[in-house]
Every structure is written in C-alpha cells, then in structure tokens.
Design a protein around this motif. Structure first.
Motif, PDB file in Angstrom:
ATOM      1  N   ARG A   1       0.817  -1.215   0.000  1.00 15.88           N
ATOM      2  CA  ARG A   1       0.000   0.000   0.000  1.00 15.88           C
ATOM      3  C   ARG A   1       0.855   1.271   0.000  1.00 15.88           C
ATOM      4  O   ARG A   1       0.495   2.276  -0.622  1.00 15.88           O
ATOM      5  CB  ARG A   1      -0.915  -0.032   1.222  1.00 15.88           C
TER       6      ARG A   1
ATOM      7  N   ASP B   1       1.512   2.772  -3.372  1.00 13.44           N
ATOM      8  CA  ASP B   1       0.346   3.403  -3.977  1.00 13.44           C
ATOM      9  C   ASP B   1       0.089   4.776  -3.354  1.00 13.44           C
ATOM     10  O   ASP B   1      -0.269   5.731  -4.054  1.00 13.44           O
ATOM     11  CB  ASP B   1      -0.879   2.501  -3.807  1.00 13.44           C
TER      12      ASP B   1
ATOM     13  N   ARG C   1      -8.386   7.139 -10.827  1.00 10.60           N
ATOM     14  CA  ARG C   1      -8.419   6.660  -9.440  1.00 10.60           C
ATOM     15  C   ARG C   1      -9.799   6.843  -8.827  1.00 10.60           C
ATOM     16  O   ARG C   1     -10.255   6.016  -8.032  1.00 10.60           O
ATOM     17  CB  ARG C   1      -7.371   7.389  -8.607  1.00 10.60           C
TER      18      ARG C   1
ATOM     19  N   GLU D   1     -13.454   1.286  -8.127  1.00 11.70           N
ATOM     20  CA  GLU D   1     -13.927   1.063  -6.757  1.00 11.70           C
ATOM     21  C   GLU D   1     -12.928   0.304  -5.889  1.00 11.70           C
ATOM     22  O   GLU D   1     -12.550   0.754  -4.831  1.00 11.70           O
ATOM     23  CB  GLU D   1     -15.273   0.320  -6.799  1.00 11.70           C
ATOM     24  N   GLY D   2     -12.519  -0.880  -6.310  1.00 11.93           N
ATOM     25  CA  GLY D   2     -11.658  -1.716  -5.487  1.00 11.93           C
ATOM     26  C   GLY D   2     -10.277  -1.110  -5.298  1.00 11.93           C
ATOM     27  O   GLY D   2      -9.669  -0.640  -6.254  1.00 11.93           O
ATOM     28  N   ARG D   3      -9.768  -1.139  -4.043  1.00 13.40           N
ATOM     29  CA  ARG D   3      -8.477  -0.518  -3.764  1.00 13.40           C
ATOM     30  C   ARG D   3      -7.337  -1.166  -4.530  1.00 13.40           C
ATOM     31  O   ARG D   3      -6.499  -0.479  -5.122  1.00 13.40           O
ATOM     32  CB  ARG D   3      -8.178  -0.565  -2.265  1.00 13.40           C
ATOM     33  N   GLU D   4      -7.278  -2.492  -4.522  1.00 12.33           N
ATOM     34  CA  GLU D   4      -6.179  -3.185  -5.188  1.00 12.33           C
ATOM     35  C   GLU D   4      -6.243  -2.983  -6.705  1.00 12.33           C
ATOM     36  O   GLU D   4      -5.215  -2.750  -7.356  1.00 12.33           O
ATOM     37  CB  GLU D   4      -6.190  -4.672  -4.831  1.00 12.33           C
TER      38      GLU D   4
ATOM     39  N   ARG E   1      -7.689  -0.519  -8.263  1.00 10.53           N
ATOM     40  CA  ARG E   1      -7.387   0.896  -8.508  1.00 10.53           C
ATOM     41  C   ARG E   1      -5.883   1.135  -8.470  1.00 10.53           C
ATOM     42  O   ARG E   1      -5.322   1.847  -9.300  1.00 10.53           O
ATOM     43  CB  ARG E   1      -8.092   1.766  -7.471  1.00 10.53           C
ATOM     44  N   ALA E   2      -5.218   0.532  -7.513  1.00 11.94           N
ATOM     45  CA  ALA E   2      -3.770   0.711  -7.382  1.00 11.94           C
ATOM     46  C   ALA E   2      -3.024   0.115  -8.565  1.00 11.94           C
ATOM     47  O   ALA E   2      -2.060   0.706  -9.072  1.00 11.94           O
ATOM     48  CB  ALA E   2      -3.289   0.089  -6.073  1.00 11.94           C
TER      49      ALA E   2
ATOM     50  N   GLU F   1      -3.315  10.762   3.597  1.00 10.79           N
ATOM     51  CA  GLU F   1      -3.815   9.498   3.052  1.00 10.79           C
ATOM     52  C   GLU F   1      -3.770   8.385   4.093  1.00 10.79           C
ATOM     53  O   GLU F   1      -4.717   7.589   4.204  1.00 10.79           O
ATOM     54  CB  GLU F   1      -2.984   9.103   1.828  1.00 10.79           C
TER      55      GLU F   1
ATOM     56  N   ASP G   1      -6.884   6.206   5.701  1.00 12.80           N
ATOM     57  CA  ASP G   1      -6.917   4.747   5.837  1.00 12.80           C
ATOM     58  C   ASP G   1      -7.275   4.332   7.262  1.00 12.80           C
ATOM     59  O   ASP G   1      -8.053   3.396   7.481  1.00 12.80           O
ATOM     60  CB  ASP G   1      -5.551   4.160   5.466  1.00 12.80           C
TER      61      ASP G   1
END
Length: 233
Positions: free
Chosen positions: A75, A78, A134, A138-141, A143-144, A214, A218
């Motif tokens: 993370r 990112d 970005r 939707e999904g964090r992974e 998106r990254a 950021e 989180d």
C-alpha cells in the motif's frame, strides 16, 4: 515517541522549505540581474523552470512508485504514487500558467501550439486523467494496479517535454544556453539553482503532508469498519 519524532521532522521540513523559499525570492528580485533583452519580466523564468523541475520530479517518483507497487503490492507505494501525482500536477499547472504569463511579453501571445507547449498541455491533461481514473475504480487493489500501470506509461511525457526543444524547431529557449532570446549570467544560474532547491524542498514538505493525510484516511476507514462490525455483533 515515534509520532513526536515524525511531527518534529515534518515541522522542520515545512519550516525549512519556507525559509529557503524566502531566500530564493530574495535572490530572484534582489540578487539576479535585470535581463538585457526582456527586462524584469524575465524573472518569471526562475519560478517557471523550478516548478517544471518539481513537476517532472514528482511524476518520476510516481513512475518509481508504480513499479514498486507492481513488484510488491504494498500500500505504501500506492500512497506515494497518488500523493506525488497530486503535488506534481499542482506544480505543472504553475509551469503552464507562468509560461503563459511570460510568453505574452516575450512572444506577443499567451499561447502558441509549438511542440514544447503542446506536450506540456497534453501532459497536464494526462495526469489529471490519472486522478480521474483513481476516482472511477472502486476496489483498492484494482485501482492501485491500474493507476500504477497508467503512471508508468504516462511518464513518457516527461522525456518528450524535455527533449522537445532539442528534437524539433521551436521558439522555446533552451535554458542551459539561453538561446538567442535570453542572455544567462552567472548570478542568474545561482538564483535558478537556489529556486530549484527551494521548490524541491516545498515538494518534499507537501508530499509528506499529503501522504500523512492518506494514511489518516486509511486509519479512519479501518476504525469505521471496526465500529460497524461491533454494531452488527
């Protein structure tokens, strides 16, 4: 103790960047000589070039962070990529604005579609699109991953912009020589280097603050999910 150390480091970086920026401003208006061809309007040069350097550097950091995320999936890479793009876009916007203000007295127009300016405009739009990407995934992974690949590919605009005035015939001057439109004196070089250093420190301070924001976001998301699980239980 670790939190207080981080706070002290952040405070020192912020204060230090502010002090160096004051030194740079003093050199721009008091130390650097008046340019023989364009006069005082040439002083925009120190802000224009320094902001361009920081924007390019910010996009380079995003490039490296994208590679780091694709290799590790961590993370922190990112967060670094996102934060650096946001700061980089701010400085590249400043580059375009100061360039337009400088172009009017130098070329008689705020904008001309010569190669360097065209690439700069496209570059800004590409990185604004990065931020839009970005926001649309939707999904964090996922998106990254998408953002990492995009950030790596988008970096091609940096060398294109840098070499544009060397590969194509253009009215944009080469800052290393000054070209025919600007006579570079030693005190101008000194002022430019200090300005670049000041803007780089400012980039580091803003990047650190954006990353902290950021990570705080989180943490708030984790706390909210934890509370939701407790309420359901």
């Amino acid at each position: 103790m670790r939190g207080s150390d981080n706070y002290l480091a952040q405070h020192l970086l912020t204060v230090g960047s502010g002090l160096v920026m004051l030194v740079a401003l003093g050199m721009v208006f008091l130390y650097a000589p008046r340019e023989a061809v364009m006069g005082d309007v040439q002083r925009i040069f120190y802000f224009h070039v320094a902001s361009a350097w920081v924007g390019f550097f910010g996009f380079f950091v995003t490039f490296l962070a994208g590679v780091g995320y694709l290799l590790s999936g961590q993370r922190r890479w990112d967060v670094l990529a996102l934060s650096s793009v946001e700061v980089g876009v701010t400085f590249i916007t400043m580059t375009v604005v100061t360039g337009s203000l400088w172009a009017k007295p130098a070329w008689g127009t705020y904008w001309t579609w010569e190669p360097r300016l065209t690439i700069s405009a496209v570059q800004l739009l590409i990185y604004v699109a990065y931020l839009m990407l970005r926001g649309s995934v939707e999904g964090r992974e996922q998106r990254a991953r998408f953002s990492s690949v995009y950030g790596i590919v988008a970096f091609v605009t940096v060398p294109l912009s840098w070499f544009a005035i060397r590969w194509w015939r253009t009215i944009h001057p080469d800052i290393l020589t000054g070209g025919d439109q600007m006579a570079i004196a030693p005190r101008m070089i000194h002022t430019l280097l200090v300005s670049i250093g000041a803007f780089t420190l400012l980039y580091a301070a803003l990047l650190s603050l954006r990353m902290k924001l950021e990570w705080t976001s989180d943490e708030l998301i984790r706390m909210r999910l934890k509370l939701e699980r407790r309420s359901r239980g």
